[in-house]
Design a protein around this motif. Structure first.
Motif, short mmCIF file in Angstrom:
data_model
loop_
_atom_site.label_atom_id
_atom_site.label_comp_id
_atom_site.label_asym_id
_atom_site.label_seq_id
_atom_site.Cartn_x
_atom_site.Cartn_y
_atom_site.Cartn_z
N ALA A 242 0.77 -1.21 0.13
CA ALA A 242 0.15 0.00 -0.05
C ALA A 242 0.95 1.21 -0.06
N ASP A 243 2.06 1.30 0.85
CA ASP A 243 2.75 2.33 0.77
C ASP A 243 3.60 2.61 -0.37
N LYS A 244 3.90 1.53 -1.06
CA LYS A 244 4.88 1.59 -2.40
C LYS A 244 3.83 2.18 -3.65
N LEU A 245 2.47 1.75 -3.50
CA LEU A 245 1.57 2.31 -4.64
C LEU A 245 0.81 3.48 -4.09
N GLY A 246 0.81 3.90 -2.94
CA GLY A 246 0.07 4.94 -2.55
C GLY A 246 -1.38 4.88 -2.59
N VAL A 247 -1.72 3.59 -2.03
CA VAL A 247 -3.15 3.38 -1.70
C VAL A 247 -3.27 2.66 -0.27
N SER A 248 -4.58 2.48 0.23
CA SER A 248 -4.62 2.29 1.63
C SER A 248 -4.58 0.57 1.73
N ARG A 249 -3.94 0.21 2.89
CA ARG A 249 -4.09 -1.34 3.08
C ARG A 249 -5.17 -1.99 2.74
N GLN A 250 -6.34 -1.41 3.10
CA GLN A 250 -7.71 -1.95 2.78
C GLN A 250 -7.94 -2.24 1.29
N THR A 251 -7.23 -1.36 0.51
CA THR A 251 -7.23 -1.34 -1.09
C THR A 251 -6.57 -2.81 -1.32
N VAL A 252 -5.60 -2.86 -0.91
CA VAL A 252 -4.59 -4.02 -1.28
C VAL A 252 -5.51 -5.21 -0.69
#
Length: 151
Positions: A22-32
């Motif tokens: 999530a950090d590396k892609l700029g999204v939330s953990r929930q999205t992953v």
């Protein structure tokens, strides 16, 4: 395997947590998490970024069982104009590198002559068109190969 499971397996092989991704892609953990549970799917840009992050090709990353009907529908929808533009050798080269390597070693004119004879025989004996003769010969060749493989 589903797309989500494929994403999960790729992430685990890299030893990354959902938070890392999530950090590396700029999204939330929930999205992953939603991607990995097939609740949602990543867009193509996110998929490409994940492929790079997981050190796999995009094809490998999204390699999951596609419904056979979907494949048949895609083939049926392909126009002759598009089909003419497809270089099938290049399309399959990654999976089957031999398709780009054999030209240097195989006596192509010899095999081409023998194949032409078989195509002409199919056309004459069964009144097939060029394309039909090629498809029939390809199907016969495939079935011979499949039978040899299963012995």
């Amino acid at each position: 395997m589903s797309l989500g499971n494929s994403l999960f397996q790729a992430r685990k092989k890299c030893g990354l947590s959902q938070e890392d991704v999530a950090d590396k892609l700029g999204v939330s953990r929930q999205t992953v998490s939603k991607w990995e549970t097939d609740e949602t799917v990543p867009d193509i840009r996110q998929s490409k970024k994940m492929a790079v992050l997981y050190h796999v090709s995009l094809d490998e990353l999204i390699d999951f069982d596609i419904d056979f009907k979907e494949i048949q529908d895609a083939i049926a929808k392909t126009s002759e104009e598009v089909e003419e533009k497809i270089n099938w050798t290049n399309a399959w080269e990654k999976k089957y590198p031999i398709l780009l390597q054999y030209q240097a070693n195989v006596n192509i004119p010899n095999y081409a002559h023998r194949i032409n004879v078989m195509l002409d025989e199919l056309k004459q004996e069964y009144n097939f068109s060029e394309q039909d003769a090629m498809l029939v010969l390809k199907d016969i060749l495939y079935n011979v190969w499949k039978n040899r493989k299963n012995k």
